[in-house]
Design a protein around this motif. Structure first.
Motif, PDB file in Angstrom:
ATOM      1  N   HIS A 274      22.136  42.113 -42.090  1.00 55.94           N
ATOM      2  CA  HIS A 274      23.129  41.229 -41.479  1.00 55.94           C
ATOM      3  C   HIS A 274      23.655  40.170 -42.443  1.00 55.94           C
ATOM      4  O   HIS A 274      24.641  39.497 -42.142  1.00 55.94           O
ATOM      5  N   GLY A 275      22.995  40.023 -43.577  1.00 50.44           N
ATOM      6  CA  GLY A 275      23.396  38.995 -44.533  1.00 50.44           C
ATOM      7  C   GLY A 275      22.241  38.048 -44.807  1.00 50.44           C
ATOM      8  O   GLY A 275      21.139  38.203 -44.281  1.00 50.44           O
ATOM      9  N   ARG A 276      22.509  37.084 -45.646  1.00 50.51           N
ATOM     10  CA  ARG A 276      21.473  36.109 -45.983  1.00 50.51           C
ATOM     11  C   ARG A 276      21.150  35.248 -44.765  1.00 50.51           C
ATOM     12  O   ARG A 276      22.015  34.952 -43.936  1.00 50.51           O
ATOM     13  N   LEU A 277      19.888  34.846 -44.679  1.00 50.08           N
ATOM     14  CA  LEU A 277      19.489  33.977 -43.578  1.00 50.08           C
ATOM     15  C   LEU A 277      20.283  32.675 -43.577  1.00 50.08           C
ATOM     16  O   LEU A 277      20.579  32.121 -42.523  1.00 50.08           O
ATOM     17  N   THR A 291      28.967  36.128 -42.128  1.00 48.60           N
ATOM     18  CA  THR A 291      29.316  37.517 -42.439  1.00 48.60           C
ATOM     19  C   THR A 291      30.328  38.066 -41.450  1.00 48.60           C
ATOM     20  O   THR A 291      31.304  38.737 -41.825  1.00 48.60           O
ATOM     21  N   ARG A 292      30.135  37.772 -40.154  1.00 48.60           N
ATOM     22  CA  ARG A 292      31.068  38.284 -39.143  1.00 48.60           C
ATOM     23  C   ARG A 292      32.447  37.639 -39.289  1.00 48.60           C
ATOM     24  O   ARG A 292      33.468  38.308 -39.134  1.00 48.60           O
ATOM     25  N   VAL A 293      32.477  36.348 -39.615  1.00 48.12           N
ATOM     26  CA  VAL A 293      33.770  35.688 -39.820  1.00 48.12           C
ATOM     27  C   VAL A 293      34.485  36.319 -41.014  1.00 48.12           C
ATOM     28  O   VAL A 293      35.696  36.594 -40.958  1.00 48.12           O
ATOM     29  N   ALA A 294      33.742  36.560 -42.101  1.00 57.32           N
ATOM     30  CA  ALA A 294      34.347  37.177 -43.287  1.00 57.32           C
ATOM     31  C   ALA A 294      34.875  38.570 -42.976  1.00 57.32           C
ATOM     32  O   ALA A 294      35.950  38.962 -43.456  1.00 57.32           O
ATOM     33  N   ASP A 295      34.139  39.334 -42.160  1.00 59.19           N
ATOM     34  CA  ASP A 295      34.603  40.679 -41.799  1.00 59.19           C
ATOM     35  C   ASP A 295      35.913  40.621 -41.022  1.00 59.19           C
ATOM     36  O   ASP A 295      36.814  41.448 -41.243  1.00 59.19           O
ATOM     37  N   VAL A 296      36.043  39.655 -40.106  1.00 58.06           N
ATOM     38  CA  VAL A 296      37.284  39.511 -39.340  1.00 58.06           C
ATOM     39  C   VAL A 296      38.444  39.189 -40.266  1.00 58.06           C
ATOM     40  O   VAL A 296      39.539  39.755 -40.164  1.00 58.06           O
TER      41      VAL A 296
END
Length: 376
Positions: A274-277, A291-296
């Motif tokens: 999921h990415g770094r803690l 990570t989710r914001v970057a993917d969007v």
């Protein structure tokens, strides 16, 4: 046990490392320690005669650590890679050899008995240099290892010849940083045989390929934090016994490397990272996945790359901030994130860059990008 430091400045021929590395892997020479800094200091004693190399971590988020890799660990990594790729072949080296991803190209070549080809890095990583080097490969089976920034540059405006040569690779290992949804889609659109890898210096580089651990590698998720076990593990950090004990923990008679990454492990052993803690941003008491914001953001037309970090804010404590490479209106970004993830995830700071600043190994320089966002 002796250690042979090898300075690898700009202009160093990586093939000059092959002979001492071969001796180290055969137990007939000292452990090799390639390094880029002329004043690099190696403090501490190697714990046994099985250490073949000392490789520094990238230092992308802190002080680099000097990781001790044994002959057995490197052999397990090379054989696991060959098994996962279902072949051994000729490798194109595009990364510095003082980083584990570049170093492993030489290791795999030695175990496979093939001659690696080295890309000219005198002007850094360029599409022309890559294309010229890829054209020189002669073996029927061909591999290379790239970081996402390199592949992004190759696909930004590729010539027919560059695409032809990229498609000629039996596999392109992609690691060092998250690839992002947009880059993955672009690579698929060009029919490239990309394998996303996950690993670090402490695991002899990539040890999970497309979500599947290499043969003999096991991952567990403990309270959401990934731990890695298996024959590919390093023997610890040179001159840092306390840190070694902390990060290479024993549990149920097995040694595990405790990563800084969040992830899940399914019942079949497949891994989702999921990415770094520390990619979880707490803003206004609400949690946001960077990570989710970057993917969007990366899914938007015109965006090549995105990095999302938390920056100090008097109002929010920590504010969501985004650095992008591309051409897209900030309001479009905010609207997309709002729709997909909610108002709390919308970046308060957005900075557009021509390119991400990079570490010598090709990874985005998170600390420099964070500083740019902090002062925007």
């Amino acid at each position: 046990m002796e250690l042979l430091p090898i300075h690898t400045p700009e202009g160093f021929d990586p093939l000059d490392l092959l002979k001492p590395l071969a001796a180290a892997l055969a137990g007939e020479g000292p452990a090799v320690a390639p390094h880029a800094l002329p004043d690099q200091v190696f403090e501490g004693t190697l714990p046994n005669d099985e250490i073949a190399a000392v490789i520094s971590t990238s230092g992308s988020t802190g002080t680099p650590k000097q990781t001790m890799l044994s002959v057995d660990a490197l052999a397990a990594s090379a054989s696991g890679t060959a098994f996962a790729l279902r072949a051994e072949g000729q490798w194109l080296l595009t990364l510095p050899v003082h980083y584990v991803a570049g170093f492993q190209v030489l290791v795999r070549s030695l175990f496979a008995g093939t001659q690696p080809w080295v890309m000219d890095r005198s002007d850094g990583f360029t599409t022309k240099a890559f294309t010229d080097a890829a054209a020189e490969l002669t073996d029927r089976v061909r591999f290379t290892s790239l970081v996402p920034t390199q592949l992004h540059r190759l696909l930004a405006d590729p010539s027919p010849e560059t695409l032809r040569l990229l498609r000629r690779f039996d596999r392109i290992l992609l690691g060092g940083a998250p690839a992002g949804a947009a880059l993955r889609a672009l690579a698929r659109s060009h029919d490239l045989k990309v394998v996303e890898t996950y690993g670090m210096s402490e695991t002899c580089g990539g040890c999970v390929y497309d979500g599947t651990p290499l043969d003999g590698v096991e991952l567990r998720s403990v309270d959401g934090r990934l731990r890695i076990g298996g024959a590919v593990l390093a023997d610890g950090y040179l001159g840092a016994p306390a840190l070694t004990e902390e990060r290479f923990a024993f549990n149920s008679g097995q040694r595990w490397f405790v990563t800084d990454d969040a992830g899940d492990v399914a019942l079949d052993g497949s891994v989702t990272v999921h990415g770094r803690l520390d990619d979880v941003i707490i803003t206004g008491a609400l949690k946001v996945s960077a990570t989710r914001v970057a993917d969007v953001i990366e899914a938007l037309p015109g965006v090549g790359q995105a990095m999302v970090l938390g920056v100090r804010s008097e109002e929010w404590g920590t504010a969501v901030a985004a650095a992008i490479v591309g051409d897209v209106d900030a309001d479009v970004i905010r609207q997309a994130v709002h729709v997909e993830l909610g108002a709390h995830a919308v970046p308060k700071v957005i900075v557009t860059l021509d390119a991400f600043p990079l570490l010598p190994g090709g990874k985005p320089d998170r600390r420099t990008i964070h500083s740019l966002l902090e002062h925007a």
